[in-house]
Each structure stands twice: as structure tokens, then as C-alpha cells.
Design an enzyme around this catalytic site. Structure first.
Site, PDB file in Angstrom:
ATOM      1  N   GLY A 228       0.833  -1.144  -0.212  1.00  0.00           N
ATOM      2  CA  GLY A 228       0.011   0.145  -0.059  1.00  0.00           C
ATOM      3  C   GLY A 228       0.821   1.196   0.031  1.00  0.00           C
ATOM      4  O   GLY A 228       1.937   1.243   0.369  1.00  0.00           O
ATOM      5  N   ASP A 348      -8.142  12.117  10.259  1.00  0.00           N
ATOM      6  CA  ASP A 348      -8.178  11.557   8.903  1.00  0.00           C
ATOM      7  C   ASP A 348      -8.533  10.224   8.853  1.00  0.00           C
ATOM      8  O   ASP A 348      -8.297   9.385   8.462  1.00  0.00           O
ATOM      9  CB  ASP A 348      -6.803  11.204   8.589  1.00  0.00           C
TER      10      ASP A 348
END
Length: 487
Positions: A228, A348
Site C-alpha cells: 500500500g 483523517d
């Protein structure tokens, strides 16, 4: 009974359960004092009341639990002093009183706990010098040496970390430091070339060894091990030992050093001070001139975002799994906002920062932009977060609050049910947000009972997306509503 939403005070009638050996009420919403009647639990071996809102003193009557082996009262609001009756715990080997408001001095009776191997008094209000009797805790050294072959145990098992100054700190390091030096002599390590940079290691890792191991097993961070990437760092899968897989998030070296360092230290502070089943575990970190990275637990299913974007993988996310994912995220955020001191704002929350384990249980990750909310500060901040999840008021107020996370949670809840980002929210009317209109068409329709739960999630999401942050529910209220209305 841990990790539930049990509220109210602890019934003193527990004291009548004289044959009870283990009691775990941790991670609930319990208030009030620890009942002195607990002193009648003469068979008790393991008692955990951690992560609640308990106040008052530690009852001296707990000293009557002479068979006690494990006691965890951490992350509460306990005050007063540590009772001298702890001298009666002849068999205790784990004692955690951290994250409370305990004051005065550490009693000299601590030296009588000869079986003690793990001891944490951090984040309290203790004063005066550490008693010399702490040197009697010889078992801490032998326990340290037994852990030398386990990469997830740091050599210094004895953890006190008191907010004292000067020479008073030296005493409690003695036992652990001697054992650590013995360990170093028996396990010579290649010195780490810091190339003029700073190097840190925390929690369960010996930094130098693990740093070298990470470089080796990822072939110096080769692209083949990437699982990722994002604006903050690149994520690698690393097998340190057979069947010992961890996740390494390496910070982008091209990022601004000031931003990197601030985010880096924020994530460390956040993750090393909290423990919750729906928040990803941090094992350690390294800050070095060449590479800076975090080491996390490995969660088999990866990010929620990668699954929702795949027409194949998404079929595994049935409606009940999706409801449970939203519930888990709510529980994790409620813990961060209401059970941590000071509270922690994530800033976030998005589907990219929610990871799933092998059972599809959700864990909140990536605290790189988190902000430790000091209750006596204005919390002015630069805008941080992922586009499409940021609360609208943050753009003009520049003030980060828990309600910003609540808004982001609302977006995530909708996205989990819709299978895609909801887009422009103002165009959605109240009547439109029902499963028949917005549900993910890639999976079969749910049963009537599950459909009711899904629609309740959509109603909660709509409340969290209120344009007026004051009218949004708190994450504690959302978490409680899940328990009340859905289950």
C-alpha cells in the site's frame, strides 16, 4: 465482560462471589469507586478494571486478595495514594496502575512483591523519591532475560516512567539496566550507523536488531514487498521470523522534514498510550537518517477501501459484516474521544485508514495527522485529512474538534453501505437515505431484520453529517445507540 458498553457503578454484591478467580470488566463505561467489598474475593487470581471511569482511592481492602497474580487498574481516574496493603500480594507478577491520578509516594512495601515482573505506574501524579526497596525486585531481571529470544518483548520489562526529575530517576532504572547489560553481553549486536541522524525504539522492540531485520526481509524496502501507499508513507509486509508477519510503514523521504517529524511523533504518542480492540496495535518505531518507519500488527484483509473498490472482494462484505464494521469504528473513535486523557482527534478517518482482520473486524489505523486535544488550548490547526471526508467547518474555523471526526465517520458509514463515496451530500434529501435508494447493488438484498439495522446505520450517518457541528452526536452517543438500537 470486557469491551462492552456497561455503565453505572460496580455492584458491591460482587464481594459475595468468594469462589470467583477471574474478573474482567475492562473497557466499559463504569463510574464510581472500586467497592471495598472486593476485599472478600479471597480466591481472586486475576482482576482487571482497566479503561473505565472509576474514581476514588484504591481500597486498602484489596490487600486481602493474597492469591492475586494479576491486577490491572490502568486508565481510570483513581486518586489518593498507593495503599501499603499491597505488601500482602506475595504472588502478584503483573501490576498496572498507569494513567490515573495517584499521588504521594511509592510505598516502600513495593519491595515485598518479590514475584513482580511487570510494573507500570506511568502517567500519574507521584512525587518524592523512588524507594530504595525497589532494588529487591530481583525477579524483574530474571524475567527480562527469559524474553531475550522473543522479538516482541523489550528487555526492559519493568516500566515505571515517573514524572520526576534529576537523581530520583536513577533508582528505578537499576534493576532493568543491569539485566539489559547482561543481555547485551550475551547477545552482541552490530552497532547501528546513524549517519548523523537520530534513532529511537519503543515498546517491544530492540531497535538495532529489528532495524537490520526489517532491511533484510524487505530487501532494503524493495517494491516487491509493497502492499500500500499514500501521501504519508509506503506500507510493506515483512516476515521477521517464520509466521511472524508485521506491517512496516516507511515515511516518504521526500516529505517535509518538519511535517514528517510532527506526524511521526503524533502517531507514536497516540498509539503507545491507547489499547483497544478496534485500534491497530503499534509494536515499535524507528527514526533514522536513512529510514523512518512504524511497525504495526499485520491485519490479513487489508484496508476497507481496497475491498470496497474490488467487485470481487466486496462480495465477502455482506450487510451484517458492514453493520459490524461501522459499529467497530464507532467504538474505536468513542474510546479515543472519551476514554483517553487527553482526548485524541484522529483527523483523517477514511476507508483507507480502516483495516480488517481475518474475521472482518475493523481497526482504525494511521494516526499520522492526529492531534492530542489539550482541553486548555484553542486547537488551531492546519487543514489535515483526506478530501471528501473533511468536516466543512474546518475550512473556515481552522479548529479541530472531535466533531470533525464525527463528520468523517458519517461519510465512512455511508460509504460502507453504498459501496462508494456518497459524493455531494447536500443533494441527498432525508427520505433518499434508505437502503432501497443507496444500498450497494453488488451484493444481495438483506433479510428484513438486517435491513432494519442497515437503515438505522444510515440514520446515524445522516445525524453525524449535520452541517452544524454542535448538533452532531458525540461518538460516545453513537456507540451507545449501536448497542441500544441495533443489538
Amino acid at each position: 465482560m470486557a469491551y462492552n458498553n456497561i455503565s453505572g457503578s460496580i455492584p458491591p454484591e460482587f464481594g459475595n462471589s468468594t469462589q470467583l478467580q477471574r474478573l474482567d470488566l475492562s473497557s466499559n463505561h463504569l463510574v464510581g469507586e472500586i467497592p471495598k467489598e472486593f476485599g472478600k474475593l479471597k480466591s481472586m487470581l486475576n482482576l482487571s478494571l482497566a479503561n473505565n471511569h472509576l474514581s476514588g482511592i484504591i481500597p486498602p481492602e484489596l490487600g486481602f486478595l493474597e492469591l492475586l497474580e494479576v491486577l490491572d487498574l490502568s486508565a481510570n481516574r483513581l486518586n489518593g495514594s498507593i495503599p501499603t496493603s499491597i505488601s500482602q500480594w506475595e504472588h502478584i507478577h503483573y501490576l498496572n496502575l498507569s494513567n490515573n491520578m495517584l499521588g504521594e509516594k511509592i510505598p516502600s512495601e513495593i519491595g515485598k512483591l518479590v514475584q513482580l515482573t511487570e510494573f507500570d505506574l506511568s502517567q500519574n501524579l507521584l512525587t518524592e523519591e523512588i524507594p530504595s526497596e525497589v532494588q529487591r525486585l530481583k525477579s524483574c531481571a530474571s524475567q527480562i532475560l527469559k524474553k531475550k529470544n522473543d522479538p516482541f518483548h523489550h528487555q526492559l520489562i519493568l516500566i515505571i516512567m515517573l514524572p520526576l526529575i534529576g537523581a530520583t530517576l536513577l533508582g528505578f532504572f537499576m534493576c532493568g539496566l543491569i539485566a539489559y547489560r547482561k543481555q547485551k553481553r550475551h547477545s552482541p549486536q552490530k552497532p547501528l550507523d546513524n549517519e548523523g541522524g537520530d534513532y529511537f525504539s519503543i515498546t517491544n522492540f530492540d531497535g538495532g536488531v529489528v532495524y537490520d531485520d526489517i532491511l533484510k526481509v524487505t530487501d532494503n524496502f524493495d517494491e516487491a514487498y509493497v502492499i500500500g501507499t499514500g501521501g504519508y508513507g509506503t506500507v510493506y509486509k515483512a516476515e521477521i521470523q517464520p509466521n511472524n508477519v508485521v506491517v512496516v510503514k516507511k515515511l516518504h523521504s521526500s516529505s517535509s522534514e518538519n511535517v514528517d517529524l510532527n506526524g511521526f511523533l503524533n502517531e507514536v504518542r497516540a498509539l503507545t498510550n491507547i489499547r483497544h480492540r478496534n485500534i491497530v496495535k503499534l509494536y515499535g518505531y524507528c527514526s533514522h537518517a536513512r529510514h523512518s518507519f512504524f511497525i504495526y500488527e499485520y491485519l490479513e484483509k487489508g484496508s476497507l477501501g481496497s475491498i470496497l473498490r474490488s467487485d470481487v472482494l466486496v462480495k465477502e462484505l455482506d450487510w451484517l459484516k458492514r453493520v459490524n464494521i461501522v459499529k467497530a469504528v464507532a467504538n474505536g473513535l468513542a474510546y479515543k474521544h472519551h476514554d483517553c486523557s487527553p482526548p485524541i482527534i484522529h483527523r483523517d478517518i477514511s476507508i483507507a485508514n480502516i483495516l480488517l482482520d481475518s474475521d472482518y473486524e475493523a481497526h482504525i489505523s494511521d494516526f499520522g495527522t492526529s492531534k492530542l486535544l489539550k482541553l486548555d488550548s484553542s486547537n488551531w490547526t492546519a487543514i489535515a485529512g483526506t478530501y471528501g471526508y473533511i468536516a466543512p467547518e474546518l475550512a473556515y474555523t481552522m479548529v479541530a474538534t472531535e466533531k470533525c471526526d464525527v463528520y468523517s465517520f458519517g461519510i465512512v458509514a455511508l460509504e460502507v453501505m453504498m459501496g462508494k463515496h456518497p459524493g455531494e451530500l447536500p443533494t441527498m434529501s432525508t427520505d433518499y437515505l434508505v437502503l432501497a435508494n443507496v444500498g450497494d447493488s453488488r451484493i444481495p438484498l438483506p433479510s428484513p431484520q438486517v435491513e432494519k439495522q442497515v437503515n438505522l446505520v444510515l440514520n446515524l450517518a445522516r445525524a453525524c453529517l449535520n452541517s452544524n457541528p454542535k448538533e452532531r452526536p458525540t461518538m460516545h452517543q453513537v456507540s451507545n445507540l449501536f448497542m441500544k438500537d441495533l443489538f
